[in-house]
Design a protein around this motif. Sequence first.
Motif, PDB file in Angstrom:
ATOM      1  N   LEU A 211       0.810  -1.208   0.000  1.00  0.00           N
ATOM      2  CA  LEU A 211       0.000   0.000   0.000  1.00  0.00           C
ATOM      3  C   LEU A 211       0.848   1.265   0.000  1.00  0.00           C
ATOM      4  CD1 LEU A 211      -2.942   0.756  -0.034  1.00  0.00           C
ATOM      5  CD2 LEU A 211      -2.965   0.717   2.458  1.00  0.00           C
ATOM      6  N   ALA A 212       1.905   1.301   0.808  1.00  0.00           N
ATOM      7  CA  ALA A 212       2.738   2.506   0.902  1.00  0.00           C
ATOM      8  C   ALA A 212       3.385   2.865  -0.434  1.00  0.00           C
ATOM      9  CB  ALA A 212       3.792   2.330   1.991  1.00  0.00           C
ATOM     10  N   PRO A 213       4.083   1.940  -1.106  1.00  0.00           N
ATOM     11  CA  PRO A 213       4.680   2.317  -2.392  1.00  0.00           C
ATOM     12  C   PRO A 213       3.648   2.638  -3.472  1.00  0.00           C
ATOM     13  CG  PRO A 213       5.009  -0.029  -1.943  1.00  0.00           C
ATOM     14  CD  PRO A 213       4.501   0.588  -0.687  1.00  0.00           C
ATOM     15  N   ILE A 214       2.488   1.993  -3.430  1.00  0.00           N
ATOM     16  CA  ILE A 214       1.435   2.289  -4.423  1.00  0.00           C
ATOM     17  C   ILE A 214       0.958   3.722  -4.265  1.00  0.00           C
ATOM     18  CG2 ILE A 214      -0.949   1.790  -5.099  1.00  0.00           C
ATOM     19  CD1 ILE A 214      -0.382  -1.153  -4.464  1.00  0.00           C
ATOM     20  N   ILE A 215       0.639   4.109  -3.024  1.00  0.00           N
ATOM     21  CA  ILE A 215       0.134   5.461  -2.779  1.00  0.00           C
ATOM     22  C   ILE A 215       1.188   6.513  -3.108  1.00  0.00           C
ATOM     23  CG2 ILE A 215      -0.658   7.044  -0.978  1.00  0.00           C
ATOM     24  CD1 ILE A 215      -1.977   4.659   0.385  1.00  0.00           C
ATOM     25  N   SER A 216       2.436   6.271  -2.687  1.00  0.00           N
ATOM     26  CA  SER A 216       3.492   7.255  -2.937  1.00  0.00           C
ATOM     27  C   SER A 216       3.811   7.393  -4.416  1.00  0.00           C
ATOM     28  CB  SER A 216       4.759   6.868  -2.161  1.00  0.00           C
ATOM     29  OG  SER A 216       5.246   5.603  -2.580  1.00  0.00           O
ATOM     30  N   THR A 222       4.184  10.653   1.350  1.00  0.00           N
ATOM     31  CA  THR A 222       4.686   9.575   2.215  1.00  0.00           C
ATOM     32  C   THR A 222       3.803   9.423   3.456  1.00  0.00           C
ATOM     33  OG1 THR A 222       6.154  11.139   3.338  1.00  0.00           O
ATOM     34  CG2 THR A 222       7.069   9.928   1.465  1.00  0.00           C
ATOM     35  N   GLN A 223       2.706  10.182   3.506  1.00  0.00           N
ATOM     36  CA  GLN A 223       1.787  10.139   4.652  1.00  0.00           C
ATOM     37  C   GLN A 223       0.739   9.053   4.412  1.00  0.00           C
ATOM     38  OE1 GLN A 223       0.722  10.048   7.765  1.00  0.00           O
ATOM     39  NE2 GLN A 223       1.577  12.130   7.945  1.00  0.00           N
ATOM     40  N   MET A 224       0.947   7.895   5.045  1.00  0.00           N
ATOM     41  CA  MET A 224       0.062   6.748   4.830  1.00  0.00           C
ATOM     42  C   MET A 224      -1.068   6.656   5.853  1.00  0.00           C
ATOM     43  SD  MET A 224       1.418   5.240   2.223  1.00  0.00           S
ATOM     44  CE  MET A 224       2.051   6.802   1.590  1.00  0.00           C
ATOM     45  N   THR A 225      -0.925   7.344   6.975  1.00  0.00           N
ATOM     46  CA  THR A 225      -1.854   7.162   8.084  1.00  0.00           C
ATOM     47  C   THR A 225      -3.325   7.376   7.713  1.00  0.00           C
ATOM     48  OG1 THR A 225      -0.111   7.857   9.616  1.00  0.00           O
ATOM     49  CG2 THR A 225      -2.359   7.811  10.462  1.00  0.00           C
ATOM     50  N   PRO A 226      -3.693   8.453   6.994  1.00  0.00           N
ATOM     51  CA  PRO A 226      -5.118   8.638   6.677  1.00  0.00           C
ATOM     52  C   PRO A 226      -5.710   7.473   5.879  1.00  0.00           C
ATOM     53  CG  PRO A 226      -3.883  10.649   6.236  1.00  0.00           C
ATOM     54  CD  PRO A 226      -2.879   9.576   6.492  1.00  0.00           C
ATOM     55  N   TYR A 227      -4.917   6.903   4.972  1.00  0.00           N
ATOM     56  CA  TYR A 227      -5.424   5.798   4.148  1.00  0.00           C
ATOM     57  C   TYR A 227      -5.588   4.525   4.986  1.00  0.00           C
ATOM     58  CZ  TYR A 227      -3.926   9.028   0.510  1.00  0.00           C
ATOM     59  OH  TYR A 227      -3.753  10.140  -0.268  1.00  0.00           O
ATOM     60  N   LEU A 228      -4.631   4.274   5.870  1.00  0.00           N
ATOM     61  CA  LEU A 228      -4.733   3.090   6.711  1.00  0.00           C
ATOM     62  C   LEU A 228      -5.858   3.221   7.730  1.00  0.00           C
ATOM     63  CD1 LEU A 228      -0.979   2.205   7.333  1.00  0.00           C
ATOM     64  CD2 LEU A 228      -2.583   1.115   5.774  1.00  0.00           C
ATOM     65  N   TRP A 229      -6.070   4.432   8.251  1.00  0.00           N
ATOM     66  CA  TRP A 229      -7.191   4.647   9.156  1.00  0.00           C
ATOM     67  C   TRP A 229      -8.515   4.394   8.436  1.00  0.00           C
ATOM     68  CZ3 TRP A 229      -7.720   4.300  13.998  1.00  0.00           C
ATOM     69  CH2 TRP A 229      -6.748   4.744  14.891  1.00  0.00           C
ATOM     70  N   THR A 230      -8.606   4.879   7.195  1.00  0.00           N
ATOM     71  CA  THR A 230      -9.843   4.679   6.426  1.00  0.00           C
ATOM     72  C   THR A 230     -10.069   3.205   6.154  1.00  0.00           C
ATOM     73  OG1 THR A 230      -9.500   6.840   5.358  1.00  0.00           O
ATOM     74  CG2 THR A 230     -11.083   5.341   4.332  1.00  0.00           C
ATOM     75  N   TRP A 231      -9.007   2.507   5.747  1.00  0.00           N
ATOM     76  CA  TRP A 231      -9.097   1.067   5.509  1.00  0.00           C
ATOM     77  C   TRP A 231      -9.514   0.352   6.793  1.00  0.00           C
ATOM     78  CZ3 TRP A 231      -6.457  -3.313   7.295  1.00  0.00           C
ATOM     79  CH2 TRP A 231      -6.570  -4.462   6.507  1.00  0.00           C
ATOM     80  N   GLY A 232      -8.924   0.749   7.922  1.00  0.00           N
ATOM     81  CA  GLY A 232      -9.261   0.135   9.201  1.00  0.00           C
ATOM     82  C   GLY A 232     -10.691   0.419   9.623  1.00  0.00           C
ATOM     83  N   LEU A 233     -11.158   1.654   9.387  1.00  0.00           N
ATOM     84  CA  LEU A 233     -12.544   1.996   9.702  1.00  0.00           C
ATOM     85  C   LEU A 233     -13.499   1.134   8.892  1.00  0.00           C
ATOM     86  CD1 LEU A 233     -14.671   3.800  11.050  1.00  0.00           C
ATOM     87  CD2 LEU A 233     -14.358   5.437   9.163  1.00  0.00           C
ATOM     88  N   GLY A 234     -13.183   0.959   7.607  1.00  0.00           N
ATOM     89  CA  GLY A 234     -14.002   0.088   6.768  1.00  0.00           C
ATOM     90  C   GLY A 234     -14.005  -1.337   7.291  1.00  0.00           C
ATOM     91  N   GLY A 235     -12.823  -1.803   7.744  1.00  0.00           N
ATOM     92  CA  GLY A 235     -12.725  -3.152   8.295  1.00  0.00           C
ATOM     93  C   GLY A 235     -13.606  -3.340   9.515  1.00  0.00           C
ATOM     94  N   MET A 236     -13.637  -2.339  10.385  1.00  0.00           N
ATOM     95  CA  MET A 236     -14.476  -2.427  11.576  1.00  0.00           C
ATOM     96  C   MET A 236     -15.955  -2.425  11.211  1.00  0.00           C
ATOM     97  SD  MET A 236     -12.423   0.028  14.273  1.00  0.00           S
ATOM     98  CE  MET A 236     -13.543  -0.411  15.602  1.00  0.00           C
ATOM     99  N   ILE A 237     -16.332  -1.578  10.264  1.00  0.00           N
ATOM    100  CA  ILE A 237     -17.729  -1.531   9.823  1.00  0.00           C
ATOM    101  C   ILE A 237     -18.144  -2.880   9.228  1.00  0.00           C
ATOM    102  CG2 ILE A 237     -19.325  -0.496   8.156  1.00  0.00           C
ATOM    103  CD1 ILE A 237     -17.742   2.119   8.469  1.00  0.00           C
ATOM    104  N   GLY A 238     -17.280  -3.416   8.360  1.00  0.00           N
ATOM    105  CA  GLY A 238     -17.584  -4.705   7.736  1.00  0.00           C
ATOM    106  C   GLY A 238     -17.669  -5.831   8.744  1.00  0.00           C
TER     107      GLY A 238
END
Length: 392
Positions: A211-216, A222-238
């Motif tokens: 995920l990090a090299p794809i986004i960059s 190089t700021q990955m945190t917002p994307y990982l938080w969003t992915w994690g939020l989706g994981g919790m919802i699912g």
Amino acid sequence: MFAFGMDAYIIAGIIPEISSFFQINEAQSAQMVTAFTLCYALSAPILATVLSNVPTKKTLILSMVLFIAANLATIFSINLTMLLISRALAGIGAGIFSPLAAASAASLVPEEKKGRALGLILGGMSAGTVVGVPTGLALSSYIGWQGIFGLVILIALLGLIGVIAGVHEVNAPPPPSLKERVTLLASKQVSATIAVTFLTAVASLGLYSYLAPIISSITDTTQMTPYLWTWGLGGMIGSFTVGHLIDWSKKPRVLLVVILAVMSLSLCAIPFGLLLASPLMFLPFLLWGATGWSSLAPQQHTLLELQPQQGAAVVALNSSCNYLGGSAGTILGAVWLSNSLPIKSMPFAAAIVGICAVIIQLFIVHAHNTKNRVSKEVAVQISFKAGKGVPN
């Protein structure tokens, strides 16, 4: 379990830092995930027989000590070889502990609380991935990548103290052996279902490792945190909603078709979404997290229906294939990068794998519907003959 979930996938966010520290490429760094998840998937079934005569509590403690020691070795690694060996040992420790922890939790509580106990065990690992990973990544700029593994060790130490001080000796049933799991593959329905789990993990967990090299490469950030938080939020919802959807629809196989189709579309949308200068750029990550994490529950429901007498073995087999798929996806990603294929196109490749899973799942749904229709027709014919006095 929180420490295990965090440890398995925190690498996805710190690949650039580790690559720079060891002067290796991103494909090599990502194999840390492969080493952990592959050994996690294989250690439980292979070592279940070897450790069957060791007291459960002692095995839990030894596996956690191994996990903690392995993470210490990760922190003090001086080259890629030592790094991969330490990740493999951490995966072995986690792989031995996890199924025994689930069995122990179920044996330590009354019958009416077993579901909650198992949910807490499984929820710990998922929370470690969807919450612990982005939290650790947010702290990485202050404590460095070694500090993140130090945080994992601290959490694991708290768990170890809890097991030593708070858990009495338990007589939990041993986890299913490798032979028991492999025997189940003789069933075509089980094999097809497991194949879908494997492909889903290749697409979802395999892509997550890069995920990090794809986004960059697409956004120059190089700021990955917002994307990982969003992915994690989706994981919790699912994770929290899929059970209600299964109960409402009463068709887990059909529900999985929808989940996998949405997952594949969300993976395809990642490169396009990253180019948007609006909150919509996070939508593919939200959907991906929700569908990726919710895909296991319908599979477990289906497998328990197919093999009610071998529930523990078939669910364990499904879990092993999930982590094997993640390992295979990470290896395939390394092959992709080593052949100088554009990293921006990796989400499309993952989506193709997801579509393959959709196709197999459609065949499973068709076969299930056909079987049910034939069964109903036979029942009607028997009832009709019985009503006319014709022998059955």
